[in-house]
Design an enzyme around this catalytic site. Structure first.
Site, PDB file in Angstrom:
ATOM      1  N   ASP A  10       2.430   0.127  -4.701  1.00  0.00           N
ATOM      2  CA  ASP A  10       1.393   0.496  -3.735  1.00  0.00           C
ATOM      3  C   ASP A  10       0.089  -0.001  -4.344  1.00  0.00           C
ATOM      4  O   ASP A  10      -0.280   0.398  -5.455  1.00  0.00           O
ATOM      5  CB  ASP A  10       1.381   2.024  -3.568  1.00  0.00           C
ATOM      6  N   ASN A  33      -1.206 -10.031  -0.426  1.00  0.00           N
ATOM      7  CA  ASN A  33      -0.981 -10.102   1.019  1.00  0.00           C
ATOM      8  C   ASN A  33      -1.107  -8.731   1.693  1.00  0.00           C
ATOM      9  O   ASN A  33      -1.447  -8.653   2.874  1.00  0.00           O
ATOM     10  CB  ASN A  33       0.428 -10.691   1.246  1.00  0.00           C
ATOM     11  N   SER A  81      -6.535 -13.737   3.351  1.00  0.00           N
ATOM     12  CA  SER A  81      -7.713 -13.273   4.081  1.00  0.00           C
ATOM     13  C   SER A  81      -7.368 -13.346   5.560  1.00  0.00           C
ATOM     14  O   SER A  81      -6.328 -12.852   6.006  1.00  0.00           O
ATOM     15  CB  SER A  81      -8.897 -14.169   3.701  1.00  0.00           C
ATOM     16  N   TYR A 132     -12.392  -4.068  10.122  1.00  0.00           N
ATOM     17  CA  TYR A 132     -11.419  -5.027   9.586  1.00  0.00           C
ATOM     18  C   TYR A 132     -12.113  -6.319   9.130  1.00  0.00           C
ATOM     19  O   TYR A 132     -11.890  -6.806   8.022  1.00  0.00           O
ATOM     20  CB  TYR A 132     -10.349  -5.336  10.637  1.00  0.00           C
ATOM     21  N   LYS A 139     -12.303  -8.392   5.377  1.00  0.00           N
ATOM     22  CA  LYS A 139     -11.877  -9.774   5.112  1.00  0.00           C
ATOM     23  C   LYS A 139     -13.064 -10.656   4.698  1.00  0.00           C
ATOM     24  O   LYS A 139     -12.888 -11.588   3.911  1.00  0.00           O
ATOM     25  CB  LYS A 139     -11.141 -10.348   6.329  1.00  0.00           C
TER      26      LYS A 139
HETATM   27  N1  NAP Z   1      -0.792 -10.816  11.627  1.00  0.00           N
HETATM   28  C1  NAP Z   1      -1.970 -11.381  11.807  1.00  0.00           C
HETATM   29  O1  NAP Z   1      -2.350 -11.762  12.926  1.00  0.00           O
HETATM   30  C2  NAP Z   1      -2.867 -11.624  10.621  1.00  0.00           C
HETATM   31  C3  NAP Z   1      -3.933 -12.504  10.768  1.00  0.00           C
HETATM   32  C4  NAP Z   1      -4.779 -12.720   9.689  1.00  0.00           C
HETATM   33  C5  NAP Z   1      -4.542 -12.084   8.486  1.00  0.00           C
HETATM   34  N2  NAP Z   1      -3.497 -11.227   8.362  1.00  0.00           N
HETATM   35  C6  NAP Z   1      -3.294 -10.572   7.069  1.00  0.00           C
HETATM   36  O2  NAP Z   1      -1.983 -10.831   6.623  1.00  0.00           O
HETATM   37  C7  NAP Z   1      -1.594  -9.821   5.699  1.00  0.00           C
HETATM   38  C8  NAP Z   1      -0.186  -9.366   6.031  1.00  0.00           C
HETATM   39  O3  NAP Z   1      -0.180  -8.734   7.294  1.00  0.00           O
HETATM   40  P1  NAP Z   1       0.984  -8.945   8.370  1.00  0.00           P
HETATM   41  O4  NAP Z   1       0.364  -9.568   9.539  1.00  0.00           O
HETATM   42  O5  NAP Z   1       2.169  -9.589   7.752  1.00  0.00           O
HETATM   43  O6  NAP Z   1       1.271  -7.420   8.772  1.00  0.00           O
HETATM   44  P2  NAP Z   1       2.462  -6.424   8.427  1.00  0.00           P
HETATM   45  O7  NAP Z   1       3.750  -6.961   8.925  1.00  0.00           O
HETATM   46  O8  NAP Z   1       1.981  -5.113   8.934  1.00  0.00           O
HETATM   47  O9  NAP Z   1       2.508  -6.405   6.839  1.00  0.00           O
HETATM   48  C9  NAP Z   1       1.536  -5.730   6.080  1.00  0.00           C
HETATM   49  C10 NAP Z   1       2.122  -5.424   4.744  1.00  0.00           C
HETATM   50  O10 NAP Z   1       1.125  -4.754   3.945  1.00  0.00           O
HETATM   51  C11 NAP Z   1       1.767  -3.644   3.346  1.00  0.00           C
HETATM   52  N3  NAP Z   1       0.875  -2.588   2.903  1.00  0.00           N
HETATM   53  C12 NAP Z   1       0.050  -1.815   3.632  1.00  0.00           C
HETATM   54  N4  NAP Z   1      -0.553  -0.929   2.832  1.00  0.00           N
HETATM   55  C13 NAP Z   1      -0.100  -1.150   1.575  1.00  0.00           C
HETATM   56  C14 NAP Z   1      -0.337  -0.569   0.296  1.00  0.00           C
HETATM   57  N5  NAP Z   1      -1.167   0.462   0.128  1.00  0.00           N
HETATM   58  N6  NAP Z   1       0.296  -1.094  -0.790  1.00  0.00           N
HETATM   59  C15 NAP Z   1       1.162  -2.115  -0.656  1.00  0.00           C
HETATM   60  N7  NAP Z   1       1.455  -2.684   0.528  1.00  0.00           N
HETATM   61  C16 NAP Z   1       0.821  -2.196   1.613  1.00  0.00           C
HETATM   62  C17 NAP Z   1       2.747  -3.155   4.388  1.00  0.00           C
HETATM   63  O11 NAP Z   1       3.680  -2.313   3.767  1.00  0.00           O
HETATM   64  P3  NAP Z   1       4.385  -1.069   4.480  1.00  0.00           P
HETATM   65  O12 NAP Z   1       5.632  -1.643   5.067  1.00  0.00           O
HETATM   66  O13 NAP Z   1       4.644  -0.114   3.371  1.00  0.00           O
HETATM   67  O14 NAP Z   1       3.429  -0.530   5.502  1.00  0.00           O
HETATM   68  C18 NAP Z   1       3.327  -4.479   4.839  1.00  0.00           C
HETATM   69  O15 NAP Z   1       4.296  -4.943   3.931  1.00  0.00           O
HETATM   70  C19 NAP Z   1      -2.658  -8.717   5.802  1.00  0.00           C
HETATM   71  O16 NAP Z   1      -3.541  -8.834   4.705  1.00  0.00           O
HETATM   72  C20 NAP Z   1      -3.375  -9.045   7.100  1.00  0.00           C
HETATM   73  O17 NAP Z   1      -4.725  -8.604   7.092  1.00  0.00           O
HETATM   74  C21 NAP Z   1      -2.643 -10.982   9.402  1.00  0.00           C
END
Ligand code: NAP
Length: 271
Positions: free
Chosen positions: A53, A80, A131, A145, A149
């Site tokens: 975590d 990530n 990011s 948010y 970032k």
């Molecule tokens: N999807 C998009 O459109 C998008 C666009 C730009 C940037 N991003 C960035 O991409 C990254 C990954 O997001 P995603 O889109 O793949 O979403 P996601 O499927 O919700 O994955 C987020 C991950 O972060 C983990 N997490 C949350 N809080 C945490 C903590 N305290 N310690 C460790 N892990 C934690 C979650 O774990 P749990 O399973 O335990 O909750 C999950 O594995 C993020 O930084 C997000 O801001 C996403």
């Protein structure tokens, strides 16, 4: 020698896709997540799932100690783990804002601080921070948010200077909207039962958010970009990745006067 990588937030979305992508390319992957029971075992070979975590410094330390007993050298870490939320700033609570910063900003910093002695000792290592295109431009109703970032962007750009002397690289991955739990589970996070003044604006723009989600790129596209950043040996800081609309918008943000760009966002999103 087989290269090694540690990824945070590898239980789903971009983190999971990245773990699988590197494992398929024969890297040894430490796929870390808050709860390893959430791990979807798509690619068992080359992947070591571990609990981490990013808000818990002791767990980060334990995890790094374990990894560095297993391997002599960690080559890359990918920060990530992160989440976002939609809604009017006025309706957000201090706890909601704090927890977003605790993961997206301070969590990333915690992990980097723990790995730096190892990277310095090796005179090598690469830090890849996930990011967002939203770290370089903004949409309405994502202010908290975006602020996390933008913090990741400024922090990484500056950190890059001081670590270069130690042979340590810093890179930024800037995804546009990507298929993951983040976007599919996205609800209005900041709302109020007593203040209704934002309701019509939030509901109207929420429809636009859902239209954008329909054009999301697969998580695997971001994983490919992270792989490129990890292997291209370039001194390049920023790696945007997204659908053509996101990339065009980003380009316009960089070349248009800000006043014009803001007008463009208003007409596209608020109309
Ligand atoms: N999807 C998009 O459109 C998008 C666009 C730009 C940037 N991003 C960035 O991409 C990254 C990954 O997001 P995603 O889109 O793949 O979403 P996601 O499927 O919700 O994955 C987020 C991950 O972060 C983990 N997490 C949350 N809080 C945490 C903590 N305290 N310690 C460790 N892990 C934690 C979650 O774990 P749990 O399973 O335990 O909750 C999950 O594995 C993020 O930084 C997000 O801001 C996403």
């Amino acid at each position: 020698m087989r290269r090694t990588i540690l990824i945070t937030g590898a239980s789903s979305g971009i983190g999971l896709a990245t773990a699988n992508y590197f494992a398929k390319n024969n890297w040894l992957v430490f796929a870390t997540m808050r709860n390893s029971e959430h791990y979807v075992n798509n690619q068992v070979e080359n992947i070591v799932p571990l609990e981490l975590d990013v808000t818990d410094k002791q767990k980060i330390k334990n995890c790094m100690d374990f990894v560095l007993k297993k391997v002599d050298k960690l080559d890359v870490i990918v920060n990530n783990a992160g989440f976002g939320g939609y809604g009017a700033f006025e309706l957000s609570t201090p706890d909601q804002r704090q927890s977003m910063y605790d993961v997206n900003v301070f969590g990333m910093m915690n992990v980097i601080q723990e790995i730096l002695p190892h990277f310095r000792a090796n005179n090598s290592g690469l830090i890849i921070n996930v990011s967002s295109i939203g770290g370089l431009m903004t949409y309405p109703l994502y202010s908290v948010y975006h602020s996390t970032k933008w913090a990741v962007e400024g922090f990484s750009e500056s950190l890059n200077f001081e670590l270069k002397h130690f042979g340590i690289g810093v890179k930024l991955i800037e995804p546009g909207v990507t298929k993951s739990n983040f976007v599919y589970g996205a609800q209005i996070m900041f709302k109020s039962n007593t203040v209704g003044d934002y309701d019509s604006y939030m509901n109207k723009l929420y429809l636009k958010v859902n239209e954008t989600v329909a054009r999301a790129i697969p998580s695997g596209k971001v994983a490919e970009k992270i792989f490129e950043a990890a292997t291209d040996n370039k001194e390049k800081l920023r790696y945007p990745v997204g659908n053509s609309q996101s990339l065009i918008l980003l380009k316009l943000r960089q070349i248009l006067p800000l006043k014009l760009f803001i007008k463009l966002i208003r007409t596209r999103i608020e109309k």
